[in-house]
Structure formats: structure tokens, C-alpha cells
Design an enzyme around this catalytic site. Structure first.
Site, PDB file in Angstrom:
ATOM      1  N   PRO A   9      15.889 -16.651   7.175  1.00 25.90           N
ATOM      2  CA  PRO A   9      16.646 -17.746   7.786  1.00 25.90           C
ATOM      3  C   PRO A   9      16.195 -19.136   7.361  1.00 25.90           C
ATOM      4  CG  PRO A   9      15.171 -16.726   9.380  1.00 25.90           C
ATOM      5  CD  PRO A   9      15.181 -15.842   8.174  1.00 25.90           C
ATOM      6  N   ASN A  10      17.175 -19.980   7.206  1.00 21.35           N
ATOM      7  CA  ASN A  10      17.007 -21.408   6.902  1.00 21.35           C
ATOM      8  C   ASN A  10      16.576 -21.703   5.466  1.00 21.35           C
ATOM      9  OD1 ASN A  10      17.652 -22.266   9.620  1.00 21.35           O
ATOM     10  ND2 ASN A  10      15.693 -21.360  10.194  1.00 21.35           N
ATOM     11  N   ARG A  17      16.129 -29.251   3.817  1.00 21.06           N
ATOM     12  CA  ARG A  17      15.361 -28.976   5.026  1.00 21.06           C
ATOM     13  C   ARG A  17      13.932 -29.530   4.906  1.00 21.06           C
ATOM     14  NH1 ARG A  17      12.815 -22.970   6.034  1.00 21.06           N
ATOM     15  NH2 ARG A  17      12.195 -23.347   8.170  1.00 21.06           N
ATOM     16  N   TYR A  22       8.832 -28.591   2.645  1.00 20.81           N
ATOM     17  CA  TYR A  22       9.313 -27.534   1.743  1.00 20.81           C
ATOM     18  C   TYR A  22       9.671 -28.017   0.344  1.00 20.81           C
ATOM     19  CZ  TYR A  22       9.378 -24.706   5.956  1.00 20.81           C
ATOM     20  OH  TYR A  22       8.997 -24.032   7.083  1.00 20.81           O
ATOM     21  N   ASN A  73      10.634 -13.145   1.952  1.00 19.47           N
ATOM     22  CA  ASN A  73      10.174 -14.292   2.738  1.00 19.47           C
ATOM     23  C   ASN A  73      10.979 -14.230   4.035  1.00 19.47           C
ATOM     24  OD1 ASN A  73       9.662 -16.682   4.019  1.00 19.47           O
ATOM     25  ND2 ASN A  73       9.806 -17.949   2.170  1.00 19.47           N
ATOM     26  N   ALA A  76      10.834 -17.604   9.742  1.00 19.99           N
ATOM     27  CA  ALA A  76      10.185 -17.543  11.057  1.00 19.99           C
ATOM     28  C   ALA A  76      10.162 -16.129  11.643  1.00 19.99           C
ATOM     29  CB  ALA A  76      10.871 -18.510  12.018  1.00 19.99           C
ATOM     30  N   HIS A  79       6.932 -14.187  12.146  1.00 19.06           N
ATOM     31  CA  HIS A  79       5.987 -14.429  13.232  1.00 19.06           C
ATOM     32  C   HIS A  79       6.262 -13.608  14.485  1.00 19.06           C
ATOM     33  CE1 HIS A  79       4.962 -17.482  10.432  1.00 19.06           C
ATOM     34  NE2 HIS A  79       6.049 -18.196  10.659  1.00 19.06           N
ATOM     35  N   ASP A  86       9.257  -2.957  11.560  1.00 19.25           N
ATOM     36  CA  ASP A  86       9.555  -1.517  11.616  1.00 19.25           C
ATOM     37  C   ASP A  86      10.415  -1.095  10.425  1.00 19.25           C
ATOM     38  OD1 ASP A  86       8.120  -0.969  13.881  1.00 19.25           O
ATOM     39  OD2 ASP A  86       9.853  -0.918  15.235  1.00 19.25           O
ATOM     40  N   GLU A  97       5.092  -9.844   0.843  1.00 15.78           N
ATOM     41  CA  GLU A  97       5.606 -10.987   1.616  1.00 15.78           C
ATOM     42  C   GLU A  97       5.160 -12.293   0.961  1.00 15.78           C
ATOM     43  OE1 GLU A  97       5.872 -10.820   5.894  1.00 15.78           O
ATOM     44  OE2 GLU A  97       4.673 -12.651   6.079  1.00 15.78           O
ATOM     45  N   HIS A  99       5.349 -16.626   1.492  1.00 15.85           N
ATOM     46  CA  HIS A  99       5.726 -17.857   2.209  1.00 15.85           C
ATOM     47  C   HIS A  99       5.471 -19.028   1.287  1.00 15.85           C
ATOM     48  CE1 HIS A  99       6.346 -15.984   6.113  1.00 15.85           C
ATOM     49  NE2 HIS A  99       5.280 -15.239   5.842  1.00 15.85           N
ATOM     50  N   LEU A 100       6.425 -19.947   1.245  1.00 16.10           N
ATOM     51  CA  LEU A 100       6.274 -21.130   0.397  1.00 16.10           C
ATOM     52  C   LEU A 100       5.115 -22.001   0.878  1.00 16.10           C
ATOM     53  CD1 LEU A 100      10.080 -21.910   0.255  1.00 16.10           C
ATOM     54  CD2 LEU A 100       8.674 -21.380  -1.755  1.00 16.10           C
ATOM     55  N   ARG A 106      -0.533 -24.413   9.465  1.00 10.10           N
ATOM     56  CA  ARG A 106       0.535 -25.125  10.170  1.00 10.10           C
ATOM     57  C   ARG A 106       0.438 -24.846  11.686  1.00 10.10           C
ATOM     58  NH1 ARG A 106       6.069 -24.104   7.360  1.00 10.10           N
ATOM     59  NH2 ARG A 106       6.644 -25.732   8.850  1.00 10.10           N
ATOM     60  N   ARG A 110       2.637 -19.913  13.677  1.00 15.30           N
ATOM     61  CA  ARG A 110       2.866 -19.437  12.309  1.00 15.30           C
ATOM     62  C   ARG A 110       1.666 -18.679  11.750  1.00 15.30           C
ATOM     63  NH1 ARG A 110       7.621 -22.357  10.876  1.00 15.30           N
ATOM     64  NH2 ARG A 110       7.623 -24.342  11.958  1.00 15.30           N
TER      65      ARG A 110
HETATM   66  C1  DQA Z   1       8.242 -20.023   5.680  1.00 19.71           C
HETATM   67  C2  DQA Z   1       7.224 -20.297   6.795  1.00 19.71           C
HETATM   68  C3  DQA Z   1       7.808 -19.981   8.154  1.00 19.71           C
HETATM   69  O1  DQA Z   1       6.857 -20.263   9.168  1.00 19.71           O
HETATM   70  C4  DQA Z   1       9.039 -20.840   8.395  1.00 19.71           C
HETATM   71  O2  DQA Z   1       9.616 -20.501   9.651  1.00 19.71           O
HETATM   72  C5  DQA Z   1      10.020 -20.729   7.309  1.00 19.71           C
HETATM   73  C6  DQA Z   1       9.541 -20.776   5.933  1.00 19.71           C
HETATM   74  C7  DQA Z   1       7.700 -20.432   4.310  1.00 19.71           C
HETATM   75  O3  DQA Z   1       8.240 -19.972   3.305  1.00 19.71           O
HETATM   76  O4  DQA Z   1       6.770 -21.227   4.229  1.00 19.71           O
HETATM   77  O5  DQA Z   1      11.223 -20.690   7.520  1.00 19.71           O
HETATM   78  O6  DQA Z   1       8.516 -18.629   5.646  1.00 19.71           O
END
Ligand code: DQA
Length: 143
Positions: A9-10, A17, A22, A73, A76, A79, A86, A97, A99-100, A106, A110
Site C-alpha cells: 500500500p501507498n 508521497r 521516500y 515490500n 505498513a 507491521h 500466514d 522482504e 523496505h526502502l 523510524r 515500524r
Molecule cells: C516501507 C516502510 C513502512 O513502514 C511504510 O508503512 C511504507 C513503506 C518502506 O519501504 O520503507 O509504506 O515499507
């Protein structure tokens, strides 16, 4: 080797964003970098992005027998989504996994990733390099 790169998401709003967190690279830019890097490792990468938890779970289920590995990735969801954790454990596909940002540096919430515990490994805080490193690891372990 076929690898599915799943953005949660996002991440469709990358570049717009919170650029101070980011950066300015868009998701299209990131996907181009991933696909190019993958080709250099002899990997065919397919990139998908979903905002919904259920959509991510469906994509994980559909990856069985189609992809050799997954880079996720979860945004959120990492978390708190036991449902995605599962699913990761259920599909029998190697997952890394990414994460950027450095989630350990942070907000308190997180610092935990319930999904990373269901993955082979996790990379956090290295921006787009995290995806490239994950691809490299998958290419090396496939040999
Ligand atoms: C993220 C880190 C997450 O905490 C956050 O909610 C994101 C981006 C990252 O790539 O750093 O949406 O997954």
C-alpha cells in the site's frame, strides 16, 4: 528464473508521497530499475502493486507454481498483517522482504515486522538498492 516483485500500500504514490522520507523516484522508475537489474542477473522480474491486504494475499496465492521467488515490500502491513505473514508461510515460495527506508530508525510501530519473520531474509533502509541486493541473492542461491 522468474521473480514476482510485490509492492504494498501507498507505494503507488512514490515520488509524491513524503519525498523527504521516500525520495523522488516514482514507482515506474523503481520498477524500471528492478526489471533492468533483474535482467542483468538473468532473472525475469514482474512488478505488481496493491493497496489492499486481500489483493496482496491473492497475488501471493497466485504466485504458486508461476514464480520461483518473490520480493515483497508489504508497506505498513509488515507491521501488523498476520494474514499476509500466514500467506507467506503457506505458499512454499522463497520470499525476501524489502523496505526502502530504515524501519528500525523510524516510529516505534515500524520496528516490528511480522511478515519478515515469514521470509528468508529482509533488507531495510537501502532504498532501491535493497531490491537489487535481493535479486542478487536470489540469483546466487538459485545456482
Ligand atoms: C516501507 C516502510 C513502512 O513502514 C511504510 O508503512 C511504507 C513503506 C518502506 O519501504 O520503507 O509504506 O515499507
Amino acid at each position: 528464473m522468474r521473480v514476482l516483485v510485490l509492492h504494498g500500500p501507498n507505494l503507488n504514490l512514490l515520488g509524491v508521497r513524503e519525498p523527504e522520507i521516500y525520495g523522488t523516484q516514482t514507482l515506474a522508475d523503481l520498477n524500471r530499475e528492478i526489471v533492468d537489474a533483474a535482467a542483468g542477473f538473468g532473472i525475469a522480474a514482474t512488478c505488481e502493486q496493491y493497496n489492499g491486504e486481500g489483493q496482496i494475499i491473492e497475488a501471493l496465492h497466485a504466485a504458486r507454481g508461476v514464480y520461483d521467488a518473490i520480493i515483497i515490500n508489504p508497506g505498513a502491513y509488515a507491521h501488523y498483517s498476520y494474514a499476509i505473514a500466514d500467506a507467506l508461510r503457506s505458499i512454499g515460495v522463497t520470499v525476501i522482504e524489502v523496505h526502502l527506508t530504515n524501519v528500525a530508525a523510524r516510529d516505534e510501530f515500524r520496528r516490528v515486522s511480522v511478515t519478515a519473520a515469514a521470509c528468508r531474509g529482509s533488507i531495510s533502509g537501502l532504498g532501491s538498492d535493497g531490491y537489487v541486493l535481493a535479486l542478487r541473492s536470489l540469483a546466487e542461491t538459485a545456482q
